[in-house]
Write a protein that holds these residues in place. Structure first.
Motif: not given
Length: 643
Positions: A282-283, A292-296, A303-304, A310-312
């Motif tokens: 996780v971020f 702000q983000a998770v990794a599967y 990453w999602s 945070l996307r840019p």
């Protein structure tokens, strides 16, 4: 909206594809041997981290041939080693928020008793913060609000359960802040550095998540994860205001959903979920604690992005290189990131990314010498086990050969509660470079595929978990990939080493085997788990077998008592200091093989515990292993003269 680090092709990806085509054409010729010293020697540099104030960069690199921590001022060339370990080397470390101390855990010569050490990068003072015998230390928390303190868990005085302590880095003072009643497996601190949550083991398996209002209030139960849920459940961190807990929660769901649990009423707010893939990272924003983000964990790490602001930055960082992006470190203001890119045909590359300018700068490649060699691609594969369970893994082919009738090495990961991931693996690359197809199987019991898949491995050591490996071989043979007469099993520590021994005692499918630190007596192994496992022993017994009620079962699944059935050549590597696999047990297997005239090579390292850590020992092992495999499978190996 889900965001994958594998976006549309940019100019760097086009170059990589072109290089891949060139490598493919070159692969029709025999690629040159990759020296074991390149694959298994120390990396040139690895695991960089930015200091909290973003002034300095640290990393691991050899000092007198042993991995140590180095530090340099960002933008300068004043690199210097700040630790000087001369034994097993430092494997992991982190910055304290005081910007002075670098902390690391290290056991004593492989005995699995971990201590906490710290180096003051300004004065050079190296300190053992936990100078106690027969103990274990773990990190609970550290944060920017309390830069001079860290919370640890420790079973001081040989206690079977670990208490929580607050450590002051300036004075070295240890203050107990939570006493373990004997059931707590993990502690959690709120943003005010107060222990207010814990996981308490249940007698029937699983955990109660208990909480309290403050550091002296009584504990109460917030929720319960039963035994079936714990494979995909757990606590991550308190929310910023201390009113909730971020958790992975698999109650009523096969995979762990990222949720926020309210402490007041146990209500659950689902933040992210995937029905098939586990969240592996996780971020978290360092000040607001916003997720702000998770990794599967899928075939690749994906990453999602949860926070669109945070996307840019994600997209800009991802353009720095190709491969699976991972976050190594951030500074205290969350403006400077250290990111890495995991690849299959090269070791990791590291970059420093500036969120203010949206630009990144290259730091280093972990093993730059690999660019001089042709490495093999790793391909995700899926097959169906005999009981219809889908099994996933990775298959790596030799770069120079057609994918037909190849000698095959089944490379079994440790654990078993781990998994293989896509990316560079030196052992896999050596095997492919020497002419073998390498199959990595995420057999049942492996992480990453949901709780049902992991729980399917319970009490299946030497049973259905072993069947998954056999079914992988049959899958490869049926497709013409593998030569059925040239198949080896290669087990890496823990379950991997056990599986190699078990395979040779239960089937004649494998023409040879390699075992690194594999438990051969399951009854002795579960009885030997370290005292600090205390509350978690119930879970271990459910996963493997209870020594009090299942002694006969554990004995029946133990290769030690079936060693006389082994008829294929075997290479065993063992650390004499291994606290879980006694040397006499290993020597009984060696004696049984030699007594039956079965070729057996035995490497015992007097300065190792479980696994092989020291570079010189890795070199000796792989020099022996590649020659052993060449004799059994007909592949290539470096010429070193007589062994």
């Amino acid at each position: 909206m889900k965001y994958s680090t594998r976006t549309s092709l940019g100019w760097k990806s086009v170059i990589c594809l072109a290089m891949g085509v060139l490598a493919s054409s070159c692969a029709q010729r025999e690629p040159k041997l990759i020296p074991t010293a390149v694959l298994f020697g120390n990396p040139v540099k690895t695991l960089p981290a930015v200091s909290p104030d973003a002034r300095r960069l640290s990393y691991l690199a050899p000092y007198n041939g042993v991995l140590n921590v180095w530090v340099r001022t960002i933008g300068a060339g004043d690199d210097r080693a700040v630790t000087h370990d001369a034994d097993r080397g430092i494997q992991k470390y982190f910055w304290a928020y005081d910007n002075r101390h670098i902390l690391y855990l290290q056991d004593l010569k492989g005995n699995d008793n971990w201590r906490l050490y710290g180096i003051d990068v300004d004065t050079g003072e190296n300190r053992d913060f936990t100078p106690f015998d027969s103990m274990w230390v773990g990190i609970v928390d550290h944060g920017k609000r309390f830069p001079h303190d860290i919370i640890i868990t420790m079973n001081r005085a040989g206690a079977k359960a670990a208490n929580a302590y607050r450590l002051n880095l300036e004075t070295g003072t240890l203050t107990m802040i939570a006493k373990n009643p004997g059931t707590v497996s993990r502690w959690f601190a709120d943003p005010d550095f107060v222990i207010r949550a814990a996981l308490a083991s249940r007698p029937q398996g699983g955990y109660h998540l208990i909480v309290r209002k403050d550091g002296s209030a009584p504990w109460r139960r917030l929720l319960t994860w039963n035994y079936e849920d714990i494979a995909s459940s757990g606590v991550l961190k308190f929310t910023r205001d201390g009113s909730g807990l971020y958790c992975l929660d698999a109650r009523g769901f096969n995979t762990g959903r990222l949720v926020k649990v309210a402490i007041a009423d146990s209500s659950v707010d689902v933040i992210a979920q995937d029905p098939k893939s586990e969240i592996v990272s996780v971020f978290l924003q360092v000040d607001t604690y916003q997720m702000q983000a998770v990794a599967y964990a899928r075939e690749h790490i994906e990453w999602s992005v949860l926070d669109e602001s945070l996307r840019p930055d994600f997209e800009a960082a991802e353009r720095l290189d190709h491969g699976d992006m991972e976050f190594e470190s951030t500074d205290a203001s969350d403006s400077t990131w250290v990111v890495s890119f995991r690849k299959d045909v090269n070791a990791a590359s590291y970059y420093l990314y500036d969120r203010r300018t949206k630009r990144g700068s290259f730091l280093f490649d972990e093993i730059p010498d690999l660019k001089s060699y042709v490495l093999a691609r790793m391909e995700p594969v899926t097959f169906t086990a005999r009981d219809s369970l889908p099994i996933h893994g990775y298959l790596t082919y030799p770069a120079a050969q057609k994918h037909r009738n190849l000698p095959l090495v089944v490379h079994v990961h440790a654990g078993p509660w781990q998994r293989n991931y896509w990316g560079y693996d030196p052992e896999v690359q050596l095997l492919a470079n020497r002419g073998y197809a390498c199959m990595q199987v995420n057999y049942r019991g492996s992480r990453g595929y949901g709780k049902d898949f992991m729980n399917a491995g319970d009490r299946e050591w030497g049973g259905k978990m072993q069947d998954d490996l056999v079914d992988a071989v049959k899958w490869a043979v049926a497709r013409g990939i593998a030569n059925p007469k040239k198949i080896a099993v290669f087990g890496v520590a823990g379950y991997g080493g056990y599986a190699a021994l078990s395979a040779l005692t239960t089937t004649d499918l494998f023409c040879c085997g390699v075992d690194i630190s594999g438990p051969c007596d399951l009854l002795g192994w579960v009885n030997a788990v370290a005292p600090y496992w205390g509350p978690a022993r119930t879970t271990l017994f459910k996963r493997v077998g209870n020594p009090e009620t299942d002694a006969g079962f554990l004995r029946s699944r133990s290769p030690l008592f079936e060693a006389d059935k082994i008829r294929s050549p075997l290479l065993i590597a063992h650390g004499a200091r291994d606290p879980y696999v006694p040397t006499p047990d290993v020597e009984r297997i060696v004696a049984a093989l030699k007594g039956n005239g079965v070729p057996c090579e035995y490497l015992v390292f007097s300065d190792e515990g479980s696994g092989i850590s020291r570079p010189q020992n890795r070199m000796k092992f792989w020099a022996t292993a590649e020659t052993f495999l060449a004799e059994c499978l007909g592949g290539r190996h470096e010429q070193r003269g007589e062994r």
